[in-house]
Scaffold this active site. Structure first.
Site, PDB file in Angstrom:
ATOM      1  N   LYS A  78      -9.948  -3.860 -18.998  1.00  9.77           N
ATOM      2  CA  LYS A  78     -10.555  -2.803 -18.458  1.00  9.77           C
ATOM      3  C   LYS A  78     -10.115  -1.528 -19.377  1.00  9.77           C
ATOM      4  CE  LYS A  78     -11.303  -0.019 -14.070  1.00  9.77           C
ATOM      5  NZ  LYS A  78     -10.989   0.093 -12.651  1.00  9.77           N
ATOM      6  N   SER A 158     -14.780   0.485  -9.267  1.00  8.36           N
ATOM      7  CA  SER A 158     -14.779   0.959 -10.563  1.00  8.36           C
ATOM      8  C   SER A 158     -14.778  -0.530 -11.578  1.00  8.36           C
ATOM      9  CB  SER A 158     -13.855   2.170 -10.822  1.00  8.36           C
ATOM     10  OG  SER A 158     -12.532   1.483 -10.835  1.00  8.36           O
ATOM     11  N   SER A 182     -11.467  -0.710  -5.883  1.00  6.07           N
ATOM     12  CA  SER A 182     -12.102  -0.891  -7.373  1.00  6.07           C
ATOM     13  C   SER A 182     -11.997  -2.425  -7.881  1.00  6.07           C
ATOM     14  CB  SER A 182     -11.667   0.027  -8.367  1.00  6.07           C
ATOM     15  OG  SER A 182     -12.252   1.261  -8.080  1.00  6.07           O
TER      16      SER A 182
END
Lengths: 489, 492
Positions: A78, A158, A182
């Site tokens: 990420k 997210s 998330s």
């Protein structure tokens, strides 16, 4: 060769160990998938050269019999994790061109165990969002589509890039982070497994901060076993993060015994709000039924302050974010938009550098911390947080694990939700877990009428990820979730 | 005495056009913690270095960096708290003070707001008017900011982050001071205590010790007036000037029927005046909240006790001991304890010797000479052992006090072993009674009339002593001469 990317991490590990495939072959297979899957926009940066170098080094270690726990396993990272010399921007314009001279503890742990980095994954800007629509680098498209429809869907957020990449076989597993849901919400939206471990289980050092008291790193993986393997490598106490906790990291894979007899599973009555979809409600009952049949005892519990969790979360998280994001001022790194004086330099850089959602949260956070409002908002929210923790402490006297839905709905379309508050409601089942610092795992448990993945969430006691993995593993078996997104890309 | 009601000595009141006024002063002293590394990072906390030499990733607020508390800095704060006889809070919290400034990379300063590590304590001031007790409100730890440099480029400013993150102790006094002299004495005493403890070098030139001064005026004994905070006061002398100026400015306004606006003012040392920096309305809203990157600081009793056990003797205790054990006056003791080094120098000499004599030599001869040449005790050309030897030579009667001063000069300029110098240069006073007796006999024999007078009037003895000393070139031991004369003349 593309068949290689079908393998779970556990399977790939065996294939590499038995020399049925090389790390280089495995990495190349993923790199080729990534190239084809660019319409999904899961990666913001691909690092094929580094990946091949790392794979080569893995092959050398495999040959010497020095393989680590994740030797040669290709992972997506990420964009919130600092990766040395590689684009690290939290998918924000404000960090334009930023390549840190350091590596986050979590990714360093993964490399230590032999993992290969394929590239940086798309995400909501600064991890603020539930649909991956706030990324400066554009939406991520969910590999899943509604039955009979070609319309794009969001992968959740997210960690939308992480979830989409895992679901579309663009990596064997991915790092992700979870501040209010998330990891778990995008996992639920993509038919993947995502665990947010206990606060303090993984080091936050080198993870770009959103809300420090809530942020926690964790993996998104194809199945429960892979998630267990990844978390084992990611987790560690870290002298550089004094909120990390010095408790030995167990071998989570060993927890997957399939035996949950006598385990007490709590069903919180407050998690069945009016207007919950019948589909989700049914799935939840089904989940409880599976566990009961395996010998667990299912009991109702009460978490009376649940309804305050989301409003309190949207005070605490923006408050911390407003301060954490103050460092992006255009002075030392990232985007600088010059002005006549220092104030206009700040204003120009931040106005241009941050997206709408990030600005909204900075404004909310600044407001709730202001003189005259602090007690009414921030202090009250912290009190609610204490009450939420207490709710769980009470529940743990009666049960070992709590079962809830992961999300109130399956994946939706980009642009479908425009009201920010409506968007925040995506976190309704997940934020309590962050507020209480507990571990929570999302497991795919079925498909919606539209053919979209639906997830259930298991919540555990602090640092009892083993029980979560054990129960999730059983549920995974009983759900028999084998559906995959059709490769339309 | 209660701080609200303590009224200054009348002599300290300021005469205004409409009557007497009294100044009320409280101080916020920022003291840089003596430590190798910064409060939350491993970078050097040393003074100097090339700009941005002492900067870690944490100090530059790189994304994803986290603060880690420096245990030694906490120990220093606790040590200081104990030295100020203050309450040590076993649980304290670090907060973020949010504001934007280029030399504040994080966009917030980590400080302690509601729960400081040290609570109430006190500092005792010995002033000519008597003892004044100044209350300490609190002591907390916080990060220093970096430095903006505006004079190196026509249109840009530079930022030096060497100081960014260096540990400071903010020591907040109660509004217990009533004159510039008291405020100066307070900072002086505080600095002495910090230096004794080794927790701050107290160097105001390098900015290790900085003070913000809160000044208000009131009619003696009445309620406190509105205060102004004066910043940028970087020497004790300037602080005195700033207080005097500010008090008179406020009195002027009040006597003209105006009112004081609470504000922050800047001291201009060149013009010797204070001027407005920002009003209360313009004050920042710092949006303090607990720093979520740092757990509350929890201290255990054993650790605090261990620090307590390691404390050095503090100035007040040392002073009391000097008065008690060496028979010094309070004034002399005060002078000697002002610096730990001078106190130690004195004690090296005083041990096993006459304390008062030692104090006289250190204060009058040595300090006098050091001051004249602008030298510190560390640069003294005369060591404690050398000066001790001089004192010994006087005490044992080998040399007279007058000769001793000549000897001091020789040692100061040329060095050497005082005893050897005395021998080599024939400075020894004559204690050989045989030699003195010869001189005494000669004088008595030559002055029969004077002998008769002296027998009748014993004070006449002085004349004989003078004659003998003259005869012996000043080297005869006066006591021996005295004794001999008394015996020979039959005076009791």
């Amino acid at each position: 060769m593309t068949e290689l990317t079908r393998l779970t991490i556990a399977e790939a590990r065996d294939a590499l160990a038995s020399k049925k495939a090389s790390a280089t072959e495995l990495t190349n297979a993923y790199l080729s998938n990534m190239e084809k899957a660019r319409p999904l926009n899961a990666y913001v940066v691909e690092t094929p050269e580094q990946a091949r170098d790392m794979a080569k080094a893995s092959d050398a270690r495999l040959a010497k019999g020095e393989a680590g726990a994740l030797e040669g396993i290709p992972l997506g990272i990420k964009d919130l994790f600092a990766t040395k010399g590689v684009h690290t921007q939290a998918c924000s314009h404000v960090l334009d061109g930023f390549k840190p001279p350091y590596e986050s503890t979590v990714t360093a742990n993964l490399y230590r165990d032999g993992a290969v980095m394929l590239g940086k994954l798309n995400m909501d800007e600064f991890a603020m969002g539930s649909s991956n629509e706030t990324s400066y680098y554009g939406n991520v498209i969910n590999p899943w589509r509604r039955k009979g429809s070609n319309a794009a869907l969001v992968p959740g957020g997210s960690s939308g890039g992480s979830a989409a990449a895992v679901a579309a076989e663009l990596c064997a597993g991915a790092t992700a982070t979870d501040t209010g849901g998330s990891i778990r919400q995008p996992a639920a939206f993509t038919g993947t497994v995502g665990i947010k471990p206990t606060y303090g289980r993984c080091s936050r050092w080198g993870v770009i901060a959103f809300a420090s008291s809530l942020d926690q790193a964790g993996p998104i993986a194809r199945d429960v076993r892979d998630a267990a393997i990844l978390l084992k490598s990611m987790a560690s106490v870290d002298a550089k993060d004094t909120t990390s906790v010095d408790i030995p990291v167990p071998d989570y894979e060993k927890a997957l015994t399939g035996d949950i007899r006598g385990l007490r599973v709590g069903i919180p009555k407050e998690y069945r709000p009016d207007g919950i979809s019948a589909e989700i409600s049914r799935l939840w009952d089904q989940g409880a039924e599976w566990l009961k049949k395996r010998g667990a005892e299912v009991v109702e519990v009460s978490l009376p302050h649940t309804k305050y969790a989301l409003p309190a979360y949207y005070i605490v998280a923006p408050a911390e974010a407003s301060s954490n994001l103050a460092r992006y001022d255009g002075v030392r790194y990232g985007l600088r938009v010059d002005g006549d004086d220092i104030t206009s330099l700040y204003e120009n850089s931040r106005a241009e550098g941050f997206g709408r959602e990030v600005k909204r949260r900075i404004m909310i956070g600044t407001y709730v911390l202001s003189a005259g409002y602090y007690d009414a908002y921030y202090v009250k929210a912290q009190k609610i947080r204490t009450l939420i923790k207490r709710d769980f402490d009470e529940a743990w006297k009666k049960v070992d694990v709590i079962l809830t839905p992961a999300t109130p709905s399956p994946a939706f379309a980009p642009g479908e939700i425009t009201d920010p508050v409506q968007m925040y409601l995506n976190d309704i089942f997940t934020v309590t877990v962050n507020m209480a610092g507990l571990p929570g795992i999302a497991v795919p448990a079925g498909l919606s009428a539209d053919g979209l993945p639906l997830g259930l969430q298991l919540i555990g006691k602090p640092f009892d990820e083993e029980t979560l993995f054990r129960v999730a593993h059983v549920m995974e078996q009983d759900a028999g979730f084998t559906a995959r997104a059709d490769k339309w890309w | 005495m209660n701080s609200m009601t303590r009224i200054a000595d009348r002599k300290q009141w300021i005469k205004g056009a409409t009557g007497d006024w009294e100044i009320v002063i409280g101080l916020e002293v920022h003291a840089q913690v003596t430590s190798q590394s910064k409060l939350f990072s491993g970078a050097s906390a040393g003074y100097g270095g090339e700009p941005n030499d002492h900067v870690s990733l944490v100090d530059a607020a790189m994304p994803g960096m986290l603060p880690v508390i420096n245990r030694f800095c906490v120990e220093q704060a606790v040590r200081t708290g104990l030295g100020l006889k203050a309450e040590i809070h076993k649980r304290s919290v670090f907060d973020r003070k949010n504001y934007f400034y280029p030399d504040l990379p994080q966009g917030y300063q980590i400080s302690q707001y509601k729960q400081p590590v040290v609570g109430e304590g006190e500092v005792l001031l010995d002033l000519p008017e008597g003892q004044v007790k100044v209350g300490i409100e609190r002591l907390h730890l916080e990060q220093d900011a970096g430095k903006s440099i505006h004079d190196q480029h026509p249109s840009m400013s530079y930022v030096d982050l060497n100081r960014s993150g260096v540990a400071l102790m903010e020591i907040v006094s109660k509004p217990d001071m009533r004159s510039a002299d008291e405020a100066k004495a307070y900072v002086t005493k505080l600095r002495t205590i910090l230096r004794y403890l080794g927790t701050c070098d107290g160097n105001m030139d390098e900015g290790s010790l900085r003070a913000d001064v809160n000044v208000s005026v009131r009619r003696p004994g009445e309620a406190f007036g509105t205060r102004c905070e004066i910043k940028n006061v970087n020497s004790i002398r300037f602080m005195g000037q700033a207080i005097e100026y500010e008090a008179r400015r406020q009195i002027g306004i009040l006597e003209d029927g105006g009112k004081i606006d609470q504000e922050t003012r800047l001291f201009d040392a060149r013009k010797v005046e204070t001027r407005s920096m920002r009003s209360k309305e313009e004050a920042h809203d710092y949006r303090y909240f607990p720093d979520p990157d740092l757990l509350p600081l929890e201290l255990d009793d054993a650790w605090i006790d261990a620090i307590k056990a390691s404390l050095p003797e503090l100035p007040d205790e040392k002073k009391a001991r000097f008065v008690r054990d060496y028979g010094l006056s309070a004034y002399d003791a005060d002078v000697l304890i002002a610096e730990r080094e001078t106190a130690a120098f004195f004690e090296t000499i005083a041990k096993g010797r006459d304390g008062k004599l030692a104090a006289n030599w250190v204060i009058n001869e040595l300090f006098g000479r050091l001051n004249k040449e602008g030298k510190s005790i560390a640069d003294s050309p005369i060591s404690a052992d050398q000066l001790g030897a001089v004192v010994d030579l006087v005490a044992e009667g080998t040399i007279s006090g007058k000769i001793a001063k000549d000897l001091f000069e020789i040692i100061w300029n040329e060095g050497g072993d005082p005893r050897a110098v005395v021998e080599a240069r024939g400075m020894r006073q004559v204690t050989d009674t045989g030699a003195i007796e010869k001189a005494v006999d000669a004088i008595i024999a030559a002055n029969p009339e004077k002998v008769q007078q002296a027998i009748a009037k014993p004070t006449m003895l002085g004349w004989f002593v003078g004659q003998v000393m003259k005869e012996t070139g000043g080297k005869a031991n006066p006591q021996a001469v005295n004794d001999l004369l008394k015996t020979k003349l039959g005076i009791a």
